[in-house]
Structures are given as structure tokens and as C-alpha cells.
Design an enzyme around this catalytic site. Structure first.
Site, mmCIF file in Angstrom:
data_model
loop_
_atom_site.group_PDB
_atom_site.id
_atom_site.type_symbol
_atom_site.label_atom_id
_atom_site.label_comp_id
_atom_site.label_asym_id
_atom_site.label_seq_id
_atom_site.Cartn_x
_atom_site.Cartn_y
_atom_site.Cartn_z
ATOM 1 N N SER A 1 40.013 38.831 -4.843
ATOM 2 C CA SER A 1 39.635 39.147 -3.464
ATOM 3 C C SER A 1 39.037 40.539 -3.333
ATOM 4 C CB SER A 1 40.853 39.022 -2.535
ATOM 5 O OG SER A 1 41.796 40.040 -2.786
ATOM 6 N N ASN A 2 39.259 41.384 -4.341
ATOM 7 C CA ASN A 2 38.653 42.713 -4.321
ATOM 8 C C ASN A 2 37.214 42.606 -4.804
ATOM 9 O OD1 ASN A 2 37.947 45.535 -5.238
ATOM 10 N ND2 ASN A 2 40.019 45.895 -4.477
ATOM 11 N N ARG A 3 36.292 43.240 -4.095
ATOM 12 C CA ARG A 3 34.869 43.069 -4.380
ATOM 13 C C ARG A 3 34.297 44.159 -5.273
ATOM 14 N NH1 ARG A 3 34.012 41.669 1.988
ATOM 15 N NH2 ARG A 3 34.937 39.588 1.912
#
Length: 239
Positions: A108-110
Site C-alpha cells: 500500500s506504500n507507493r
């Protein structure tokens, strides 16, 4: 002293070294593979690695805590070599990154997609490939905090933080010319726990605060296009 002066860690990675810590050995092998993937010689990949024992233990035990309960979390070793020019600092790795022992391991971290878009090149899918991408673009990674109590992965839940030791890192790698905070929380922790300490023999490089790569929704979160533009402008100006 300033930059969290402390005892110099004894575990370091050197070409051909054999470490007795399985976590360090694993990190070493993946770092060298990444260096070759990035077209760099093994002898050019000099990383300073410490805190691995505690990080490994934390990875093995943090998941046993009940959801929502405060638990001590320990960060990862820095990813850096003598050619690094930019150091990107987060706050403290999230639970999934600690479990994997990999930076920005939570999908979920970009972070990795931001880097790919900003630099116009694929970062790869495996962690060694991504480390090679960082080496090629002279980007180093670490966090402001060495450890903290935290419930879950949210920065807002951090308590009793212990900052990392930046004096040794900056002395060992003088090529680091700029620091970038991955989000305002990292900058705040830096100003609270690093910057106010006594004068150091090394002046800190200039700092920049970038939009957080976190995928957590919020009222003040910038659109992805604006985030990418800010990261691109910073990284390309640092090449």
C-alpha cells in the site's frame, strides 16, 4: 554529542566478509546481488549495517502482540554506499516492512512506484533489483528513528522514540549531499530528536521535505500526480 553520538557499531559489510548474524549475511548477499544488477562492482558496494540483531528479533516477535497494543519496534539498517548522494529518511518501518526486513515492503506504500515515475525507469519487482535501482541512482535509505513503541504501523501511534546515529553515517559517507524526509512526520521527528543536540563536527546536508509515500488516506494528502511531480523535481535536481 550531536547526531546521536554513540558507540560505533561493530558489524559492517566488507567485500568477502563472513558475518555470524544470519540476518546480516542475508542482507549482505542481497546487497551484493543488487550491486551487480545495477552494474556496479562489488568493491564499490560498501554499506554500513547495524542494529540487525534487534531488527531480526523484532521481526520475529512483533506479530505476537495483540492488535492495537503498544510494542517496541526496531528499524532496519541503512542502505547506502560510497557513491550515494541523496539520503531519503522515513520515520520508522511499518510492521510489514519489519516482518520482511525490507524497506517499503507494504504494497500500500507507493514509495517504489513514486521512484519509478520520478526517475523514468523501472525499479524492478524483486528486492535485490530495487536495491540495484537505488545504487544506480545514488539514492540511500534510512529512517530518523532507530526504535519506538508503536501500536500497528501508524506514525501517529509512535511513543518513546530513540533516534538513529547520524554522526557516524555522515562521516563514513561524505558523498551524501542532500537529505529528504519522506513526509512531514519524519521532518518533525528529525527536528525534535536530531537537530537540537549539541554541535557536531559535521554540518548536516541541506534538507527537503517530500510528500509522504504512504498510501494511508487523509484530509491533507496530495493527489498522486502532484506527489510524483514533487519527488521528480527533487530527485532529478540531485542527479
Amino acid at each position: 554529542g550531536s547526531w546521536r553520538v554513540g558507540q560505533v557499531p561493530s558489524r559492517r559489510l566488507h567485500s568477502g566478509s563472513k558475518l555470524d548474524d544470519p540476518a546480516a549475511s542475508s542482507f549482505e548477499s542481497s546487497f551484493w546481488r543488487a550491486g551487480r544488477a545495477g552494474g556496479r562492482d562489488r568493491d564499490d558496494q560498501r554499506a554500513i549495517v547495524y542494529g540487525l540483531g534487534r531488527a531480526r528479533d523484532d521481526a520475529a516477535t512483533f506479530g505476537n502482540a495483540e492488535a492495537g497494543c503498544m510494542a517496541m519496534k526496531h528499524g532496519l539498517a541503512p542502505v547506502v554506499d560510497k557513491n550515494s548522494r541523496v539520503l531519503i529518511l522515513g520515520t520508522l518501518p511499518g510492521d510489514e516492512s519489519i516482518r520482511q526486513q525490507r524497506y517499503y515492503g507494504d504494497p500500500s506504500n507507493r514509495f517504489w512506484s513514486l521512484l519509478a515515475a520520478a526517475l523514468g525507469a523501472p525499479v524492478g519487482t524483486s528486492y535485490p533489483e530495487r536495491l540495484g535501482f537505488l545504487a544506480t541512482h545514488r539514492v540511500a535509505l534510512w529512517d530518523v528513528l532507530q526504535s519506538a513503541e508503536r501500536a500497528g504501523s501508524e506514525d501517529s501511534a509512535i511513543a518513546n522514540p530513540t533516534p538513529n546515529h547520524f554522526d557516524h553515517l555522515l562521516a563514513k559517507f561524505p558523498g551524501l549531499q542532500r537529505l529528504a524526509f519522506n513526509g512531514t512526520r519524519a521532518e518533525t521527528l528529525w527536528r525534535q530528536h536530531i537537530r537540537p543536540t549539541a554541535a557536531a563536527p559535521h554540518s548536516p546536508p541541506p534538507t527537503t521535505t517530500l510528500p509522504s509515500s504512504s498510501g494511508t488516506p487523509g484530509r491533507h494528502v496530495l493527489p498522486d500526480a502532484e506527489k510524483m511531480a514533487r519527488w521528480r523535481d527533487f530527485l532529478r535536481s540531485s542527479e
